[in-house]
Scaffold this motif. Structure first.
Motif, PDB file in Angstrom:
ATOM      1  N   THR A 122       0.833  -1.192   0.000  1.00  0.00           N
ATOM      2  CA  THR A 122       0.000   0.000   0.000  1.00  0.00           C
ATOM      3  C   THR A 122       0.875   1.253   0.000  1.00  0.00           C
ATOM      4  N   LYS A 123       0.226   2.401  -0.120  1.00  0.00           N
ATOM      5  CA  LYS A 123       0.939   3.679  -0.178  1.00  0.00           C
ATOM      6  C   LYS A 123       0.579   4.524   1.033  1.00  0.00           C
ATOM      7  N   GLU A 124       1.602   5.051   1.699  1.00  0.00           N
ATOM      8  CA  GLU A 124       1.399   5.880   2.883  1.00  0.00           C
ATOM      9  C   GLU A 124       1.719   7.326   2.563  1.00  0.00           C
ATOM     10  N   ILE A 125       0.780   8.212   2.891  1.00  0.00           N
ATOM     11  CA  ILE A 125       0.997   9.649   2.721  1.00  0.00           C
ATOM     12  C   ILE A 125       0.695  10.323   4.057  1.00  0.00           C
ATOM     13  N   GLY A 126       1.415  11.381   4.351  1.00  0.00           N
ATOM     14  CA  GLY A 126       1.267  12.037   5.646  1.00  0.00           C
ATOM     15  C   GLY A 126       1.198  13.536   5.523  1.00  0.00           C
ATOM     16  N   GLY A 127       0.734  14.161   6.588  1.00  0.00           N
ATOM     17  CA  GLY A 127       0.651  15.612   6.598  1.00  0.00           C
ATOM     18  C   GLY A 127       0.391  16.129   8.002  1.00  0.00           C
ATOM     19  N   THR A 128       0.246  17.432   8.099  1.00  0.00           N
ATOM     20  CA  THR A 128      -0.004  18.097   9.375  1.00  0.00           C
ATOM     21  C   THR A 128      -1.421  18.635   9.393  1.00  0.00           C
ATOM     22  N   ILE A 129      -2.174  18.264  10.438  1.00  0.00           N
ATOM     23  CA  ILE A 129      -3.526  18.778  10.620  1.00  0.00           C
ATOM     24  C   ILE A 129      -3.427  20.158  11.267  1.00  0.00           C
ATOM     25  N   MET A 130      -4.087  21.135  10.673  1.00  0.00           N
ATOM     26  CA  MET A 130      -4.051  22.501  11.174  1.00  0.00           C
ATOM     27  C   MET A 130      -5.471  23.004  11.376  1.00  0.00           C
ATOM     28  N   GLU A 131      -5.621  24.078  12.119  1.00  0.00           N
ATOM     29  CA  GLU A 131      -6.944  24.666  12.300  1.00  0.00           C
ATOM     30  C   GLU A 131      -7.255  25.603  11.142  1.00  0.00           C
ATOM     31  N   SER A 132      -8.525  25.667  10.776  1.00  0.00           N
ATOM     32  CA  SER A 132      -8.970  26.596   9.752  1.00  0.00           C
ATOM     33  C   SER A 132      -8.680  28.026  10.181  1.00  0.00           C
ATOM     34  N   ASP A 133      -8.519  28.905   9.210  1.00  0.00           N
ATOM     35  CA  ASP A 133      -8.283  30.315   9.517  1.00  0.00           C
ATOM     36  C   ASP A 133      -9.575  31.077   9.791  1.00  0.00           C
ATOM     37  N   GLU A 134     -10.722  30.476   9.491  1.00  0.00           N
ATOM     38  CA  GLU A 134     -11.994  31.168   9.704  1.00  0.00           C
ATOM     39  C   GLU A 134     -12.260  31.389  11.190  1.00  0.00           C
ATOM     40  N   LYS A 135     -12.561  32.633  11.542  1.00  0.00           N
ATOM     41  CA  LYS A 135     -12.864  32.980  12.930  1.00  0.00           C
ATOM     42  C   LYS A 135     -14.378  32.936  13.162  1.00  0.00           C
ATOM     43  N   ALA A 136     -14.756  32.817  14.415  1.00  0.00           N
ATOM     44  CA  ALA A 136     -16.173  32.803  14.765  1.00  0.00           C
ATOM     45  C   ALA A 136     -16.825  34.144  14.412  1.00  0.00           C
ATOM     46  N   THR A 137     -18.090  34.080  13.995  1.00  0.00           N
ATOM     47  CA  THR A 137     -18.867  35.289  13.686  1.00  0.00           C
ATOM     48  C   THR A 137     -20.219  35.179  14.394  1.00  0.00           C
ATOM     49  N   SER A 138     -21.058  36.181  14.189  1.00  0.00           N
ATOM     50  CA  SER A 138     -22.399  36.150  14.786  1.00  0.00           C
ATOM     51  C   SER A 138     -23.260  35.062  14.166  1.00  0.00           C
ATOM     52  N   GLU A 139     -22.855  34.563  12.975  1.00  0.00           N
ATOM     53  CA  GLU A 139     -23.638  33.547  12.279  1.00  0.00           C
ATOM     54  C   GLU A 139     -23.154  32.131  12.566  1.00  0.00           C
ATOM     55  N   THR A 140     -21.981  31.999  13.118  1.00  0.00           N
ATOM     56  CA  THR A 140     -21.453  30.665  13.407  1.00  0.00           C
ATOM     57  C   THR A 140     -20.693  30.675  14.725  1.00  0.00           C
ATOM     58  N   GLU A 141     -20.794  29.589  15.456  1.00  0.00           N
ATOM     59  CA  GLU A 141     -20.112  29.496  16.743  1.00  0.00           C
ATOM     60  C   GLU A 141     -18.739  28.847  16.611  1.00  0.00           C
ATOM     61  N   THR A 142     -18.442  28.286  15.456  1.00  0.00           N
ATOM     62  CA  THR A 142     -17.159  27.597  15.291  1.00  0.00           C
ATOM     63  C   THR A 142     -16.044  28.606  15.087  1.00  0.00           C
ATOM     64  N   ASP A 143     -14.979  28.439  15.854  1.00  0.00           N
ATOM     65  CA  ASP A 143     -13.847  29.353  15.789  1.00  0.00           C
ATOM     66  C   ASP A 143     -12.614  28.553  15.388  1.00  0.00           C
ATOM     67  N   LYS A 144     -12.131  28.788  14.168  1.00  0.00           N
ATOM     68  CA  LYS A 144     -10.961  28.084  13.651  1.00  0.00           C
ATOM     69  C   LYS A 144     -11.144  26.559  13.736  1.00  0.00           C
ATOM     70  N   LEU A 145     -12.193  26.104  13.093  1.00  0.00           N
ATOM     71  CA  LEU A 145     -12.554  24.687  13.066  1.00  0.00           C
ATOM     72  C   LEU A 145     -11.432  23.845  12.474  1.00  0.00           C
ATOM     73  N   TRP A 146     -11.109  22.730  13.111  1.00  0.00           N
ATOM     74  CA  TRP A 146     -10.111  21.829  12.535  1.00  0.00           C
ATOM     75  C   TRP A 146     -10.678  20.459  12.207  1.00  0.00           C
ATOM     76  N   LYS A 147     -11.773  20.076  12.861  1.00  0.00           N
ATOM     77  CA  LYS A 147     -12.411  18.800  12.532  1.00  0.00           C
ATOM     78  C   LYS A 147     -13.907  18.898  12.744  1.00  0.00           C
ATOM     79  N   ALA A 148     -14.659  18.208  11.882  1.00  0.00           N
ATOM     80  CA  ALA A 148     -16.102  18.066  12.058  1.00  0.00           C
ATOM     81  C   ALA A 148     -16.472  16.616  11.774  1.00  0.00           C
ATOM     82  N   THR A 149     -17.427  16.069  12.535  1.00  0.00           N
ATOM     83  CA  THR A 149     -17.888  14.704  12.309  1.00  0.00           C
ATOM     84  C   THR A 149     -19.417  14.677  12.261  1.00  0.00           C
ATOM     85  N   PHE A 150     -19.954  13.770  11.442  1.00  0.00           N
ATOM     86  CA  PHE A 150     -21.393  13.593  11.305  1.00  0.00           C
ATOM     87  C   PHE A 150     -21.675  12.097  11.235  1.00  0.00           C
TER      88      PHE A 150
END
Length: 209
Positions: A157-185
């Motif tokens: 198999t093939k292995e690839i790697g990277g660095t998980i970082m937080e999003s640059d989007e800041k929280a606003t009056s329309e969303t409570e998420t501040d620099k989201l890095w992961k979401a699950t559903f």
């Protein structure tokens, strides 16, 4: 509850952040390689405590710092390589025919993308599928390895790697998420989990020029 399966690697290429609009956007997301394994090791900063009268009086909890991501796939195609790497195409003439390939030079480096994948779970004898979205992954240039084939095939198999970082989007009056890095559903079917991942990235897709 237990995890019993893993499928689908979705990549949303070309992560960009518009600071004026406080908006993260991606190019069109695509289902790429078939999954064998993934691992995400997450790092948080240490708790910061204030001691008074020889005891802990106040505590500032640690925050997300970064994460190490390792993804193992059945193959790493040229199409996927071009999504996760800043890489050039090269053309070679062979017997009057043009053959296209990839050129790794001194300027080759990893790109930053969003990714999604699907975990298969079972709880109380019922299956469900967890859509996992990582909003910002800075990929490494992957290592190469292969072994010769013997009488019995040893699948590689093939292995690839990277660095998980937080999003640059800041929280606003329309969303409570501040620099989201992961979401699950959690969804009842794999198809619904995949549709959820694609819908998330479609909501953040850049308008076509």
């Amino acid at each position: 509850m237990a995890i019993k399966g893993l499928s689908k690697l979705v990549i949303a290429p070309a992560y960009q952040y518009d600071s004026a609009a406080n908006k993260v956007t991606y190019g069109p997301a695509a289902v790429t390689e078939k999954m064998a394994e993934y691992k995400a090791d997450i790092s948080f900063t240490e708790d910061d405590g204030l001691y008074l009268d020889n005891s802990l009086a106040e505590k500032a909890p640690g925050k997300f710092s970064s994460g190490s991501l390792t993804v193992t796939t059945g193959e790493l195609t040229n199409e996927t390589s071009k999504m996760i790497l800043d890489i050039k195409e090269i053309t070679q003439t062979v017997d009057s025919k043009s053959v296209k390939g990839l050129a790794f030079d001194k300027n080759t480096k990893g790109n930053t993308t969003g990714i999604g994948l699907i975990e298969e779970h079972q709880l109380n004898n019922e299956d469900f599928y967890r859509a996992v979205i990582l909003t910002k992954v800075a990929w490494d240039v992957p290592s190469d390895a292969a072994t010769t084939r013997q009488d019995k095939i040893s699948w590689q198999t093939k292995e690839i790697g990277g660095t998980i970082m937080e999003s640059d989007e800041k929280a606003t009056s329309e969303t409570e998420t501040d620099k989201l890095w992961k979401a699950t559903f959690d969804l009842p079917t794999e198809a619904e989990a995949l549709a959820t991942i694609l819908a998330y990235f479609a909501d953040h897709e850049r308008a076509a020029a």
